[in-house]
Design an enzyme around this catalytic site. Structure first.
Site, PDB file in Angstrom:
ATOM      1  CE  LYS A  43      -7.581   1.514   2.698  1.00  0.00           C
ATOM      2  NZ  LYS A  43      -7.865   2.858   3.208  1.00  0.00           N
TER       3      LYS A  43
ATOM      4  NE  ARG B 138      -7.945  10.940   6.600  1.00  0.00           N
ATOM      5  CZ  ARG B 138      -7.116   9.980   6.142  1.00  0.00           C
ATOM      6  NH1 ARG B 138      -7.564   8.785   5.837  1.00  0.00           N
ATOM      7  NH2 ARG B 138      -5.846  10.238   6.007  1.00  0.00           N
TER       8      ARG B 138
ATOM      9  CG  HIS C 184      -2.132   0.843   1.087  1.00  0.00           C
ATOM     10  ND1 HIS C 184      -3.330   0.343   0.622  1.00  0.00           N
ATOM     11  CD2 HIS C 184      -2.340   2.150   1.330  1.00  0.00           C
ATOM     12  CE1 HIS C 184      -4.224   1.318   0.597  1.00  0.00           C
ATOM     13  NE2 HIS C 184      -3.651   2.431   1.010  1.00  0.00           N
TER      14      HIS C 184
ATOM     15  CB  SER D 241      -6.872   5.595   6.593  1.00  0.00           C
ATOM     16  OG  SER D 241      -7.251   5.343   5.277  1.00  0.00           O
TER      17      SER D 241
ATOM     18  CG  ASP E 198     -10.447   3.761   5.712  1.00  0.00           C
ATOM     19  OD1 ASP E 198      -9.934   4.822   6.090  1.00  0.00           O
ATOM     20  OD2 ASP E 198     -10.230   3.265   4.582  1.00  0.00           O
TER      21      ASP E 198
HETATM   22  N1  URA Z   1      -4.055   5.496   1.700  1.00  0.00           N
HETATM   23  C1  URA Z   1      -5.113   5.212   2.524  1.00  0.00           C
HETATM   24  O1  URA Z   1      -5.782   4.211   2.353  1.00  0.00           O
HETATM   25  N2  URA Z   1      -5.385   6.085   3.506  1.00  0.00           N
HETATM   26  C2  URA Z   1      -4.665   7.195   3.729  1.00  0.00           C
HETATM   27  O2  URA Z   1      -4.972   7.918   4.658  1.00  0.00           O
HETATM   28  C3  URA Z   1      -3.569   7.479   2.880  1.00  0.00           C
HETATM   29  C4  URA Z   1      -3.280   6.611   1.865  1.00  0.00           C
END
Ligand code: URA
Length: 432
Positions: free
Chosen positions: A187, A168, A82, A183, A161
């Site tokens: 996930k 956000r 990620h 966040s 989220d």
């Molecule tokens: N990726 C995400 O899923 N959340 C964030 O806050 C920043 C990048």
């Protein structure tokens, strides 16, 4: 408990308890917390910060707002990657087809565009027919047939989220160590992973603009991941200029296709290889870096990654031919260079904002994006450029947006007399 009291406590800089955080997150799921209250909560978190304990409680509460997957029937190491968010960051689209050729499973749940940065979900949804809204049976089917799936958050996956992410995005509340940690990890902790690789973006186009804050974010993520038993590797990469030459959803799919078919910009190739290497080593597929690098190169150069990409797109319903047809006649506006010299600097954050201005990202929660919109950079840092040469092109359905966007984009790019080397791309690596 009353939500307003929780908001006031955070506003005044006090630490919230586990019960208060759980109450707030459960309120999101039960529709007992409005979007207005969520925005106030997020702003207070940004301005007052979150303690280590608050970040942990928030992440776990957000993770538990949905289901946790059980992929134990998949007898391969499960690894994901990620990014903390960048401009022109299409690397997930290149990693998954490479990893399809190895003995790993990649259950990838991605996000939409956030703030000035693009999101893998929006990029893939620019492909006609591509379905990212998958259910558990489809995850298993794809992991068994392809070794990967690329999905978006549904109401099953950390739905808290999903709600906060949208808010956000449009309330200026992205840049918070705690909120980013919660966040991303909420996930990733539902994916039943053996290992996670974080691409920690650092620089003027990243949420963490300097190395110190990037290190703090990495540490915050490591703290929560370690407590949750998730093995993590953090690779710090530069976001001092956009990745590749194309920025925008469909444009980045185009650049992915050409990179996979042998015409990759150097920066894209370097980061893709490094992150694949990190994922394969974390999954214990190879003993060392050099074996991993050679094997990745083999898959990349043989065209297998390209074929895997086509297979992945088709398996999730995407039609590239129809997509090419859909975007082929988009209006373009080209900016020409006004003086000769070397490209020295790109304000990457504002380049991302230009993309939003021309429709490639959202200004408000219900905005529909123009998937074909974006920017093509003709030059990058360190390139020599002559007066009158093409500097950048804007692409969008709505031509009336070009003039203001072009002015801003011009101010993002600095041409000077002296040659400046492109910033180093891979900055550091933490293996935990
Ligand atoms: N990726 C995400 O899923 N959340 C964030 O806050 C920043 C990048």
């Amino acid at each position: 408990m009353i939500i307003t009291e929780i908001l006031k406590k955070k506003r005044d800089g006090f630490e919230l308890s586990e019960q208060e955080i759980n109450f707030f997150i459960q309120g999101l799921s039960n529709f007992n917390v409005s979007d207005i209250q969520s925005a106030a909560f997020l702003m207070a978190c940004c301005t007052k910060g979150l303690s280590k304990l608050e970040v942990k409680f928030l992440t776990l509460a957000m993770r538990d707002s949905g289901k946790k997957f059980d992929f134990s029937s998949i007898k391969k190491p499960k690894v994901d990657k990620h990014s903390t968010g960048g401009v022109g960051d299409k690397i997930s689209l290149l990693i998954t087809p490479i990893l399809m050729s190895f003995d790993v499973a990649v259950p990838m749940i991605s996000g939409r565009g956030l703030g000035h940065t693009g999101g893998t979900v929006d990029k893939l949804e620019s492909i006609v027919g591509f379905n990212m809204s998958l259910n558990y049976e489809e995850y298993l089917r794809l992991l068994n047939s392809n070794g990967v799936f690329m999905a978006r958050q549904t109401d099953d996956i950390a739905p808290a989220d999903k709600k906060l992410y949208h808010i956000r995005d449009v309330t200026g509340t992205v840049e918070s160590l705690g909120l980013i940690t919660a966040s991303i990890l909420s996930k990733k902790l539902v994916e039943d992973l053996d290992a996670l690789v974080i691409d920690m973006k650092v620089g003027n186009g990243a949420f963490m603009q300097d190395f110190d804050s990037a290190r703090q974010l990495a540490q915050s993520m490591i703290d929560v991941a370690s407590e949750s038993g998730l093995k993590m590797r953090v690779i710090f990469t530069s976001m001092e200029q956009p990745l590749g030459y194309k920025i925008g959803n469909w444009l980045e799919i185009e650049e992915t296709i050409s990179a996979l078919s042998g015409k990759s910009p150097k920066d894209i190739e370097e980061i893709t290889f490094k992150l694949c290497e990190g994922m394969l080593l974390s999954a214990n597929i190879f003993e060392n870096q050099s074996i991993a690098q050679n094997k990745i190169k083999e898959v990349w150069e043989s065209g297998r990654a390209y074929n895997n990409f086509l297979k992945m797109i088709k398996s999730q319903g995407g039609d590239l031919d129809l997509s090419i047809e859909k975007y082929k006649n988009y209006p373009q506006f080209t900016i020409y260079c006004e003086k000769s010299g070397y490209l020295q600097h790109i304000d990457t954050l504002y380049t991302g904002i230009v993309c939003i201005m021309i429709g490639a990202g959202r200004k408000d929660i219900n905005d529909r994006i123009d998937y074909g919109a974006g920017i093509i950079l003709h030059k990058k840092i360190g390139d020599k450029i002559e007066k009158g040469e093409k500097l950048a092109s804007l692409i969008a359905k709505d031509k009336s947006l070009f003039s203001q966007a072009a002015d801003l984009l011009k101010s993002c790019i600095i041409i000077g007399d002296d040659y400046l080397e492109a910033p180093k791309l891979i900055l550091d690596e933490w293996i935990i």
